[in-house]
Design an enzyme around this catalytic site. Sequence first.
Site, PDB file in Angstrom:
ATOM      1  N   GLY A  39      22.665  77.774 125.074  1.00 19.07           N
ATOM      2  CA  GLY A  39      24.073  78.200 124.625  1.00 19.07           C
ATOM      3  C   GLY A  39      24.404  76.855 126.054  1.00 19.07           C
ATOM      4  N   ALA A  40      25.426  77.908 126.997  1.00 19.38           N
ATOM      5  CA  ALA A  40      26.041  77.271 128.373  1.00 19.38           C
ATOM      6  C   ALA A  40      24.667  77.259 129.121  1.00 19.38           C
ATOM      7  CB  ALA A  40      26.841  78.232 128.442  1.00 19.38           C
ATOM      8  N   GLY A  71      22.015  76.226 128.499  1.00 17.06           N
ATOM      9  CA  GLY A  71      20.815  75.337 128.911  1.00 17.06           C
ATOM     10  C   GLY A  71      19.812  74.748 128.047  1.00 17.06           C
ATOM     11  N   SER A 121      17.117  77.245 122.777  1.00 21.65           N
ATOM     12  CA  SER A 121      18.444  77.172 122.742  1.00 21.65           C
ATOM     13  C   SER A 121      19.190  78.443 123.633  1.00 21.65           C
ATOM     14  CB  SER A 121      19.627  76.483 121.927  1.00 21.65           C
ATOM     15  OG  SER A 121      19.628  77.867 120.159  1.00 21.65           O
ATOM     16  N   GLY A 170      23.952  74.272 118.017  1.00 25.68           N
ATOM     17  CA  GLY A 170      22.746  74.372 117.788  1.00 25.68           C
ATOM     18  C   GLY A 170      22.605  73.362 117.031  1.00 25.68           C
ATOM     19  N   ASP A 171      22.388  72.914 115.907  1.00 29.18           N
ATOM     20  CA  ASP A 171      22.536  71.737 115.044  1.00 29.18           C
ATOM     21  C   ASP A 171      22.552  70.695 115.629  1.00 29.18           C
ATOM     22  OD1 ASP A 171      21.737  73.972 113.078  1.00 29.18           O
ATOM     23  OD2 ASP A 171      24.526  73.335 112.472  1.00 29.18           O
TER      24      ASP A 171
HETATM   25  O1  LIG Z   1      22.045  79.438 106.599  1.00 28.89           O
HETATM   26  P1  LIG Z   1      23.391  80.117 108.066  1.00 28.89           P
HETATM   27  O2  LIG Z   1      22.597  80.743 108.894  1.00 28.89           O
HETATM   28  O3  LIG Z   1      23.865  80.802 107.262  1.00 28.89           O
HETATM   29  O4  LIG Z   1      24.064  79.665 109.079  1.00 28.89           O
HETATM   30  C1  LIG Z   1      25.134  78.536 108.001  1.00 28.89           C
HETATM   31  C2  LIG Z   1      26.544  77.755 109.300  1.00 28.89           C
HETATM   32  O5  LIG Z   1      25.625  77.094 110.105  1.00 28.89           O
HETATM   33  C3  LIG Z   1      26.529  75.770 110.587  1.00 28.89           C
HETATM   34  O6  LIG Z   1      25.380  74.920 110.420  1.00 28.89           O
HETATM   35  C4  LIG Z   1      25.969  75.903 112.171  1.00 28.89           C
HETATM   36  O7  LIG Z   1      25.036  76.100 112.286  1.00 28.89           O
HETATM   37  C5  LIG Z   1      27.208  75.888 110.171  1.00 28.89           C
HETATM   38  O8  LIG Z   1      28.204  74.692 109.400  1.00 28.89           O
HETATM   39  C6  LIG Z   1      27.218  76.601 108.819  1.00 28.89           C
HETATM   40  O9  LIG Z   1      28.441  77.439 108.506  1.00 28.89           O
END
Ligand SMILES: O=P(O)(O)OC[C@H]1O[C@](O)(CO)[C@@H](O)[C@@H]1O
Length: 318
Positions: free
Chosen positions: A225-226, A228, A223, A254-255
């Site tokens: 970001g902008a 792609g 991934s 990303g999720d």
């Molecule tokens: O588990 P990590 O790497 O701390 O990331 C958690 C964070 O990542 C996210 O899922 C976003 O990707 C947020 O919702 C959350 O705060």
Amino acid sequence: MARVLTITLNPALDLSIGLGRLAPGEVNRASACRTTAAGKGNNVARVLAAHGHEVLVTGFLGAGNAAVFEAAFAEWGVTDRFVRVAGETRTNVKLAEADSRVTDINAPGATVDDADVSRLADELAAIASAPPDAVLMAGSWPPGLTAPMLERALAPLREAGIPLWLDASGAALETGLALAPVLIKPNEAELAACVGRSLGCDADLLAAGRELQGRGVAEVAISRGADGVLWLAGSAGLAARAPEVPVESTVCAGDTLVAGLMHGRLSGWTDARTLAFAVALSADAVTRIGVGRSDTPAFESLLRAVTVYPVAVEAAVE
Ligand SMILES: O=P(O)(O)OC[C@H]1O[C@](O)(CO)[C@@H](O)[C@@H]1O
């Protein structure tokens, strides 16, 4: 539709704070604040459930503030299989400034011990007895968790041969690689850290992705970001350019991308359709606080604006 398990070992409440401009060391006044039940696997679960999949969620949840998550799981329509542990699930602060810059402050999380991990192992063994079609494990580890403890807990899923999707970094990614995941989704920095060198152009990124395929990962989605996504879908390479959108928060992009890829794969779509959908969904996510949605009138035009094209990859995996 498929049956999916998401594992969030270190979930979080995301406290999103909107600001004009962050002034470090000064009193800042927020324009908006919102708290959401989150964590990487939970965010993916939420998107998959919204797209009709049967989703089970697990990991470790602090008993002290579990009610917020329980309400969210009920609203999303996912089945709560989280192990309750002592203490509270962490709150992660997301400072979103007017110019689209986001500062994340992620807390360590509630500490887990051997007994907690044994209870997770029992839960996973019970789930594996009616195996889901796919498992996603995503995010950081809570304090107290070690690689051998996690490997023990995951054994029932491994023995049942359930395809594992992984979105992690650092030690969590290194440990996960040993489990031969079907797909990992590093960003450029995570990929560079994993192969131990800095990466510049597309060819560098693709070569690093190939290297991880050589370590047993079937597919690597990088991934950017902008800029792609680069996707090593087996032995083929695809790239996608994301449409330009007004940015509200990049936190869940990303999720959402991972969820979009899973949805396409689990629906039997072609690689190109899957990638276009995932990138459009991820673009939608940055226009809002929280995960992306495909049920809005704007989504079709986002989808049309994504460009997907093949990229050359080295034939041989190192
Ligand atoms: O588990 P990590 O790497 O701390 O990331 C958690 C964070 O990542 C996210 O899922 C976003 O990707 C947020 O919702 C959350 O705060």
